[in-house]
Design a protein around this motif. Structure first.
Motif, PDB file in Angstrom:
ATOM      1  N   ARG A  98       0.845  -1.188   0.000  1.00 52.26           N
ATOM      2  CA  ARG A  98       0.000   0.000   0.000  1.00 52.26           C
ATOM      3  C   ARG A  98       0.886   1.246   0.000  1.00 52.26           C
ATOM      4  O   ARG A  98       2.055   1.190   0.353  1.00 52.26           O
ATOM      5  CB  ARG A  98      -0.889  -0.025   1.243  1.00 52.26           C
ATOM      6  CG  ARG A  98      -1.662  -1.291   1.460  1.00 52.26           C
ATOM      7  CD  ARG A  98      -2.952  -1.372   0.740  1.00 52.26           C
ATOM      8  NE  ARG A  98      -3.821  -0.264   1.195  1.00 52.26           N
ATOM      9  CZ  ARG A  98      -4.878   0.125   0.519  1.00 52.26           C
ATOM     10  NH1 ARG A  98      -5.212  -0.470  -0.575  1.00 52.26           N
ATOM     11  NH2 ARG A  98      -5.603   1.121   0.961  1.00 52.26           N
ATOM     12  N   PRO A  99       0.326   2.398  -0.389  1.00 50.79           N
ATOM     13  CA  PRO A  99       1.118   3.633  -0.353  1.00 50.79           C
ATOM     14  C   PRO A  99       1.620   3.925   1.064  1.00 50.79           C
ATOM     15  O   PRO A  99       0.896   3.702   2.032  1.00 50.79           O
ATOM     16  CB  PRO A  99       0.124   4.709  -0.807  1.00 50.79           C
ATOM     17  CG  PRO A  99      -0.938   3.981  -1.537  1.00 50.79           C
ATOM     18  CD  PRO A  99      -1.013   2.617  -0.926  1.00 50.79           C
ATOM     19  N   PRO A 100       2.861   4.406   1.183  1.00 52.91           N
ATOM     20  CA  PRO A 100       3.436   4.642   2.515  1.00 52.91           C
ATOM     21  C   PRO A 100       2.938   5.937   3.147  1.00 52.91           C
ATOM     22  O   PRO A 100       3.702   6.856   3.413  1.00 52.91           O
ATOM     23  CB  PRO A 100       4.939   4.680   2.234  1.00 52.91           C
ATOM     24  CG  PRO A 100       5.045   5.156   0.842  1.00 52.91           C
ATOM     25  CD  PRO A 100       3.842   4.616   0.122  1.00 52.91           C
ATOM     26  N   ILE A 101       1.635   6.018   3.366  1.00 48.57           N
ATOM     27  CA  ILE A 101       1.026   7.178   4.017  1.00 48.57           C
ATOM     28  C   ILE A 101       0.483   6.700   5.351  1.00 48.57           C
ATOM     29  O   ILE A 101      -0.306   5.747   5.415  1.00 48.57           O
ATOM     30  CB  ILE A 101      -0.091   7.778   3.148  1.00 48.57           C
ATOM     31  CG1 ILE A 101       0.473   8.199   1.788  1.00 48.57           C
ATOM     32  CG2 ILE A 101      -0.733   8.964   3.863  1.00 48.57           C
ATOM     33  CD1 ILE A 101      -0.566   8.619   0.789  1.00 48.57           C
ATOM     34  N   VAL A 102       0.892   7.348   6.418  1.00 44.80           N
ATOM     35  CA  VAL A 102       0.495   6.933   7.761  1.00 44.80           C
ATOM     36  C   VAL A 102      -1.022   7.053   7.909  1.00 44.80           C
ATOM     37  O   VAL A 102      -1.627   8.069   7.562  1.00 44.80           O
ATOM     38  CB  VAL A 102       1.219   7.782   8.828  1.00 44.80           C
ATOM     39  CG1 VAL A 102       0.746   7.410  10.214  1.00 44.80           C
ATOM     40  CG2 VAL A 102       2.712   7.617   8.707  1.00 44.80           C
ATOM     41  N   GLY A 103      -1.628   5.975   8.396  1.00 43.77           N
ATOM     42  CA  GLY A 103      -3.053   5.987   8.652  1.00 43.77           C
ATOM     43  C   GLY A 103      -3.894   5.360   7.562  1.00 43.77           C
ATOM     44  O   GLY A 103      -5.074   5.122   7.764  1.00 43.77           O
ATOM     45  N   THR A 104      -3.320   5.098   6.390  1.00 44.36           N
ATOM     46  CA  THR A 104      -4.117   4.515   5.305  1.00 44.36           C
ATOM     47  C   THR A 104      -4.080   3.000   5.318  1.00 44.36           C
ATOM     48  O   THR A 104      -4.959   2.367   4.750  1.00 44.36           O
ATOM     49  CB  THR A 104      -3.633   5.014   3.928  1.00 44.36           C
ATOM     50  OG1 THR A 104      -2.266   4.650   3.760  1.00 44.36           O
ATOM     51  CG2 THR A 104      -3.791   6.523   3.822  1.00 44.36           C
ATOM     52  N   ALA A 105      -3.029   2.420   5.894  1.00 41.58           N
ATOM     53  CA  ALA A 105      -2.904   0.961   5.929  1.00 41.58           C
ATOM     54  C   ALA A 105      -2.100   0.572   7.163  1.00 41.58           C
ATOM     55  O   ALA A 105      -1.463   1.406   7.807  1.00 41.58           O
ATOM     56  CB  ALA A 105      -2.205   0.455   4.670  1.00 41.58           C
ATOM     57  N   ALA A 106      -2.140  -0.721   7.455  1.00 48.63           N
ATOM     58  CA  ALA A 106      -1.341  -1.228   8.571  1.00 48.63           C
ATOM     59  C   ALA A 106       0.143  -1.107   8.226  1.00 48.63           C
ATOM     60  O   ALA A 106       0.529  -1.112   7.053  1.00 48.63           O
ATOM     61  CB  ALA A 106      -1.701  -2.678   8.855  1.00 48.63           C
ATOM     62  N   GLU A 107       0.964  -1.014   9.265  1.00 45.77           N
ATOM     63  CA  GLU A 107       2.402  -0.792   9.045  1.00 45.77           C
ATOM     64  C   GLU A 107       3.052  -1.912   8.236  1.00 45.77           C
ATOM     65  O   GLU A 107       3.926  -1.676   7.419  1.00 45.77           O
ATOM     66  CB  GLU A 107       3.101  -0.643  10.390  1.00 45.77           C
ATOM     67  CG  GLU A 107       4.490  -0.093  10.283  1.00 45.77           C
ATOM     68  CD  GLU A 107       5.087   0.195  11.637  1.00 45.77           C
ATOM     69  OE1 GLU A 107       6.187  -0.320  11.887  1.00 45.77           O
ATOM     70  OE2 GLU A 107       4.458   0.915  12.423  1.00 45.77           O
ATOM     71  N   GLY A 108       2.627  -3.140   8.433  1.00 50.09           N
ATOM     72  CA  GLY A 108       3.215  -4.271   7.716  1.00 50.09           C
ATOM     73  C   GLY A 108       2.793  -4.358   6.267  1.00 50.09           C
ATOM     74  O   GLY A 108       3.410  -5.064   5.471  1.00 50.09           O
ATOM     75  N   GLN A 109       1.747  -3.640   5.870  1.00 50.33           N
ATOM     76  CA  GLN A 109       1.259  -3.710   4.493  1.00 50.33           C
ATOM     77  C   GLN A 109       1.764  -2.559   3.628  1.00 50.33           C
ATOM     78  O   GLN A 109       1.510  -2.540   2.430  1.00 50.33           O
ATOM     79  CB  GLN A 109      -0.274  -3.710   4.496  1.00 50.33           C
ATOM     80  CG  GLN A 109      -0.879  -4.933   5.134  1.00 50.33           C
ATOM     81  CD  GLN A 109      -2.398  -4.843   5.206  1.00 50.33           C
ATOM     82  OE1 GLN A 109      -2.978  -3.784   5.000  1.00 50.33           O
ATOM     83  NE2 GLN A 109      -3.026  -5.971   5.494  1.00 50.33           N
ATOM     84  N   MET A 110       2.455  -1.598   4.227  1.00 47.37           N
ATOM     85  CA  MET A 110       2.955  -0.459   3.456  1.00 47.37           C
ATOM     86  C   MET A 110       4.205  -0.839   2.675  1.00 47.37           C
ATOM     87  O   MET A 110       4.999  -1.664   3.111  1.00 47.37           O
ATOM     88  CB  MET A 110       3.303   0.703   4.392  1.00 47.37           C
ATOM     89  CG  MET A 110       2.143   1.409   4.968  1.00 47.37           C
ATOM     90  SD  MET A 110       2.757   2.821   5.880  1.00 47.37           S
ATOM     91  CE  MET A 110       1.372   3.165   6.902  1.00 47.37           C
ATOM     92  N   SER A 111       4.373  -0.218   1.520  1.00 50.52           N
ATOM     93  CA  SER A 111       5.604  -0.425   0.757  1.00 50.52           C
ATOM     94  C   SER A 111       6.687   0.493   1.320  1.00 50.52           C
ATOM     95  O   SER A 111       6.403   1.528   1.926  1.00 50.52           O
ATOM     96  CB  SER A 111       5.381  -0.141  -0.723  1.00 50.52           C
ATOM     97  OG  SER A 111       5.049   1.214  -0.909  1.00 50.52           O
TER      98      SER A 111
END
Length: 169
Positions: A57-70
């Motif tokens: 997922r896009p590395p924007i805080v709050g949009t996805a869980a920390e482990g799912q961010m690129s």
């Protein structure tokens, strides 16, 4: 758990790009060197992206869980590598164009001095004599003892030491 095993096809492509790029960099033609730099740049870009792991997922805080961010670092490294490759490409294109204007080819010639040094190296002879080490039989320690220290007062013979203004001895 995130799968971090790289795709074998991409790893082979990286190896081929690096091997072909290095081979072309060793050529004498500037156009081949240019293609080698481009291949190395593309290999480095692919290496950064493969080393960055799977896309997420896009590395924007709050949009996805920390482990799912690129990870945004490999993307920033690729952008930097693209700019560097572009600069090197422009520089090599300018050199090749200028060489073509002057000599009608882009072949890099041997330097006469390089040939002379290589010939002397082949017969194991020095190109120049080192006057510093061969003129005297002193060791470095002996030379260091004789060297003057300009920070010492009165270090320069025949000259008085510097004094601060307004200070009398």
């Amino acid at each position: 758990m995130i799968d971090m095993t790289p795709n074998l096809t991409l790893v082979v492509a990286i190896g081929v790009l690096f091997a072909a790029g290095v081979y072309l960099l060793l050529e004498r033609s500037l156009s081949r060197v240019l293609i080698g730099v481009i291949l190395l740049g593309n290999g480095a870009n692919l290496l950064f992206l493969v080393a960055g792991g799977r896309a997420g997922r896009p590395p924007i805080v709050g949009t996805a869980a920390e482990g799912q961010m690129s990870d945004p670092l490999p993307q920033a490294m690729v952008l930097t590598a693209i700019v560097i490759t572009l600069g090197m490409t422009a520089f090599l294109l300018a050199m090749a164009y200028r060489s073509w204007q002057l000599q009608r080819h882009d072949e890099v010639q041997d330097d006469v001095e390089d040939r002379r040094i290589a010939r002397l190296a082949a017969i194991d002879e020095r190109a120049v004599t080192d006057a510093d080490t061969e003129a005297t039989a002193q060791s470095l320690d002996e030379e260091a003892e004789e060297a003057r220290d300009e920070t010492d007062e009165g270090a320069v013979p025949g000259q008085e030491p510097r004094r601060e203004q307004g200070v009398t001895p």
